[in-house]
Each structure stands twice: as C-alpha cells, then as structure tokens.
Design a protein around this motif. Structure first.
Motif, PDB file in Angstrom:
ATOM      1  N   PRO A 290      12.274   2.097  69.488  1.00  0.00           N
ATOM      2  CA  PRO A 290      12.713   2.793  68.286  1.00  0.00           C
ATOM      3  C   PRO A 290      12.617   1.919  67.037  1.00  0.00           C
ATOM      4  CG  PRO A 290      14.600   2.097  69.578  1.00  0.00           C
ATOM      5  CD  PRO A 290      13.392   1.775  70.385  1.00  0.00           C
ATOM      6  N   ARG A 291      12.025   2.458  65.990  1.00  0.00           N
ATOM      7  CA  ARG A 291      11.903   1.765  64.713  1.00  0.00           C
ATOM      8  C   ARG A 291      11.443   2.746  63.649  1.00  0.00           C
ATOM      9  NH1 ARG A 291       7.549  -2.618  66.162  1.00  0.00           N
ATOM     10  NH2 ARG A 291       9.029  -2.841  67.894  1.00  0.00           N
ATOM     11  N   ARG A 292      11.553   2.346  62.413  1.00  0.00           N
ATOM     12  CA  ARG A 292      11.183   3.236  61.310  1.00  0.00           C
ATOM     13  C   ARG A 292       9.674   3.426  61.226  1.00  0.00           C
ATOM     14  NH1 ARG A 292      14.095   1.450  55.866  1.00  0.00           N
ATOM     15  NH2 ARG A 292      13.054   3.398  55.228  1.00  0.00           N
ATOM     16  N   MET A 293       8.933   2.367  61.477  1.00  0.00           N
ATOM     17  CA  MET A 293       7.473   2.422  61.382  1.00  0.00           C
ATOM     18  C   MET A 293       6.866   2.572  62.777  1.00  0.00           C
ATOM     19  SD  MET A 293       6.972   2.219  58.152  1.00  0.00           S
ATOM     20  CE  MET A 293       5.209   1.868  58.053  1.00  0.00           C
ATOM     21  N   PRO A 294       5.677   3.190  62.870  1.00  0.00           N
ATOM     22  CA  PRO A 294       5.014   3.304  64.181  1.00  0.00           C
ATOM     23  C   PRO A 294       4.728   1.917  64.763  1.00  0.00           C
ATOM     24  CG  PRO A 294       3.983   4.748  62.562  1.00  0.00           C
ATOM     25  CD  PRO A 294       4.917   3.857  61.795  1.00  0.00           C
ATOM     26  N   ILE A 295       4.682   1.823  66.085  1.00  0.00           N
ATOM     27  CA  ILE A 295       4.409   0.541  66.720  1.00  0.00           C
ATOM     28  C   ILE A 295       2.959   0.146  66.450  1.00  0.00           C
ATOM     29  CG2 ILE A 295       6.131   0.921  68.507  1.00  0.00           C
ATOM     30  CD1 ILE A 295       3.891   1.550  70.455  1.00  0.00           C
ATOM     31  N   THR A 296       2.720  -1.140  66.469  1.00  0.00           N
ATOM     32  CA  THR A 296       1.376  -1.643  66.203  1.00  0.00           C
ATOM     33  C   THR A 296       0.484  -1.477  67.426  1.00  0.00           C
ATOM     34  OG1 THR A 296       1.885  -3.873  66.973  1.00  0.00           O
ATOM     35  CG2 THR A 296       2.369  -3.368  64.650  1.00  0.00           C
ATOM     36  N   ARG A 297      -0.791  -1.692  67.218  1.00  0.00           N
ATOM     37  CA  ARG A 297      -1.748  -1.590  68.323  1.00  0.00           C
ATOM     38  C   ARG A 297      -1.430  -2.624  69.405  1.00  0.00           C
ATOM     39  NH1 ARG A 297      -7.912  -1.648  66.625  1.00  0.00           N
ATOM     40  NH2 ARG A 297      -7.103   0.199  65.531  1.00  0.00           N
ATOM     41  N   GLU A 298      -1.062  -3.828  68.974  1.00  0.00           N
ATOM     42  CA  GLU A 298      -0.732  -4.874  69.933  1.00  0.00           C
ATOM     43  C   GLU A 298       0.522  -4.518  70.741  1.00  0.00           C
ATOM     44  OE1 GLU A 298      -1.366  -5.348  66.778  1.00  0.00           O
ATOM     45  OE2 GLU A 298      -3.309  -6.393  66.846  1.00  0.00           O
ATOM     46  N   GLU A 299       1.503  -3.960  70.057  1.00  0.00           N
ATOM     47  CA  GLU A 299       2.724  -3.557  70.739  1.00  0.00           C
ATOM     48  C   GLU A 299       2.453  -2.427  71.717  1.00  0.00           C
ATOM     49  OE1 GLU A 299       6.103  -4.610  67.377  1.00  0.00           O
ATOM     50  OE2 GLU A 299       4.997  -2.721  67.253  1.00  0.00           O
TER      51      GLU A 299
END
Length: 329
Positions: A196-205
């Motif tokens: 959970p976070r405000r921004m979408p997860i990164t490609r690496e994540e």
C-alpha cells in the motif's frame, strides 16, 4: 479416532435440526456417540418472571418427547445417543455441558429459533464456538429442506497453509474418511503481498514481488504433492495451488466452484497463530461460505481460558503431521 463425543444443541426449531444430517455421517465414521441437548430457560431467564409452574412442566414434557423422537431416528442409524435437558442461558449451559461430558465436536447451525438474519451467526452460535474451545462444525441452514437423512461428504476441501496445524487437519480428515468414496482437495492459496502506498509500485518493486510469489509457489507445489502422497491410501487426494490477494475469499469461492460438500480447516492459521480463539482467516471463511465448515481446535484448555481472559500466552507447541499418524499404511 478423530472424534468420540458429538454434541448437537437443539432449540426445537427446524433450522437447528439441520445439524443432525451432518452429525450422523461423522459419528458413523468416528464410532462416536451423539449428545442431543436442549437448554430450557428457567423462570429467572425468561421475559415473563411469573412463569406458571404447570406451563413450565408441560413445556419440559414436550421438549422431552421431541428429543426422544429424534433419539429414535438417530439410534436407528446404529449410533449411541444421549438426551439431556438443562436449565439456564443457552450458550453458557452448552459450554458447561461440553466441559462436563468431554465433548470434542459441536455440530451447530449458524441460526436457530431466532431465524436467519442479516448477521453472520445467531447470538448463541457465536458465543458457543468462540467460548467452548472445542472443534465444531458450523452449518448454514435453510439452503435445503430440513431432513435427518445423513449428508454424504463426497468431496472435501482442506485449507492448507504450510503449517503443522493444517497438515494435522488434513491427516484428521483423511483418517475420518478412510474407506469412503471421497475426494479430498488440498488447497493452498499463495497470497500476493500488499504494497500500500500513494504512488504505484515501481517496475523493480513489481519484479521483486513476482519473484517472491513464484518462490512461494514452487515451494508450495512440492509441499502439497508430498502431503497428498502421504495421505493417499484408498482415498483420492488432489492438491490445488492458487495465487490471490484475498486468501479467505479464494478459499470459499474455490470450494463453491469445486462443488465440495465440506470445508475443513484449522481454527488458527500460521499468520494469526494462537493469539485468538479463532483466527482471522478461519472466521472470515465461516462468515462468508455457504457450505458447512469443519473447524479443528487444537489449543490446550489452559491457553483458551487465558485468551478468553485476555492473558498473553506463549504457544510453542502444536500438532504436526509427523506425530499425528500421517502414515496410514
């Protein structure tokens, strides 16, 4: 022998009677006896504090006749039956009866005389399975006509999570159904980790999460195959592995898709451990599944009493596949 003494609490309603059809096959397979219990409210626990003694005796005679009739029907199935009428508050008396008579399985419907409601369970059922500290089978009444004809369990889904507790449950179910034409589905749902976070997860994540899920999937696949092979002995055992974000939802949805007759699971999963009388996963499945759910409780009575009293306890031991007779040769 999985169970020795089964209890069916009855309140004279047709809804409560639906538990009988589910208790009979379990009693047969276990060689267990069945206790029929009715809790009659005493005058101090009724709305009318001036209960007529004659009316009270007549009501008790009616209850006795009702239970004796059910006794005859169940005894005809070559099952030993005990009939009892006690006084007091239903949930309290049911729990006390379990303790006094070494009941190891309570078969109870989600609703009774109060009828089906918007709540997940009736008040008595809720208090009983959260306070009795026993294994229990919760039945959703009303989906089929009330009948005392035994319910055949032909396909059973066992919820697996890699823990010794779930292995113990699978072993118990296999032992209970030995010699029957039954298929046991060992279902493990791999949870997709939440981030959970405000921004979408990164490609690496995202890639890291995918690797984590895949690693768990490979381990679970080998694990389920191993358990299935150990349990096979005249019983069809089929492992099934799924990946989902909501594990509980996937369990009861898959049970419905597979057309199973029964869901079996431990009262505690590996994540919630033994900090609650019933774990979050188990409770969620019980609330949302339309199918009967057989919940195995393995916690010692001392720990259950401590939990009910709000005392923190260290649960360092639990059943395992190795010490609960997995090898059924």
């Amino acid at each position: 022998m999985p169970f020795k003494h089964l209890l069916i609490p009855l309140d004279s309603s047709s809804l409560a009677e639906e538990a009988i059809a589910h208790a009979i096959p379990i009693a047969r397979q276990s060689g267990a006896d069945i206790h029929l219990l009715h809790v009659q409210k005493s005058s101090s626990h009724t709305d009318d504090h001036c209960t007529d003694p004659v009316d009270w005796r007549l009501r008790r005679a009616e209850i006795r006749s009702y239970l004796n009739s059910l006794n005859e029907q169940i005894a005809a199935q070559d099952i030993q039956v005990t009939v009892n009428i006690v006084e007091g508050r239903p949930a309290e008396q049911i729990v006390e009866y379990c303790e006094k008579h070494a009941i190891d399985l309570i078969v109870i419907t989600a609703y009774g005389k109060g009828g089906i409601s918007r709540f997940d369970f009736g008040s008595t059922a809720q208090k009983v399975f959260s306070g009795a500290g026993r294994s229990f089978l919760i039945v959703r009444p009303g989906d089929r006509p009330s009948s005392q004809e035994p319910t055949a369990y032909r396909r059973i889904l066992v919820s697996m999570d890699g823990s010794p507790r779930s292995e113990w449950v699978a072993c118990k179910v296999a032992s209970l159904m030995r010699g029957q034409e039954v298929e046991i589905i060992l279902l493990q749902v791999i949870a997709v980790p939440e981030m959970p976070r405000r921004m979408p997860i990164t490609r690496e994540e995202h890639a890291t999460r995918e690797k984590f899920v895949e690693s768990n999937r490979r381990a679970a696949e080998a694990y389920l195959e191993e358990i299935a092979n150990q349990l096979k002995n005249g019983i069809k055992v089929r492992p099934r592995l799924l990946i989902a974000q909501n594990v509980a939802e996937r369990i009861y949805a898959t049970a419905a898709e597979e057309g199973v007759d029964l869901i079996a699971m431990s009262a505690h999963d590996w994540q919630t451990g033994a900090q609650q009388v019933t774990g979050t996963l188990c409770h969620t499945v019980m609330c949302h599944s339309r199918l009967p759910v057989l919940v195995f409780q393995d916690m010692p009575e001392s720990q259950l009493q401590a939990l009910r009293g709000g005392v923190d306890t260290d649960h360092s031991s639990h059943p395992s596949l190795a010490n609960n007779g997995t090898n059924h040769q």
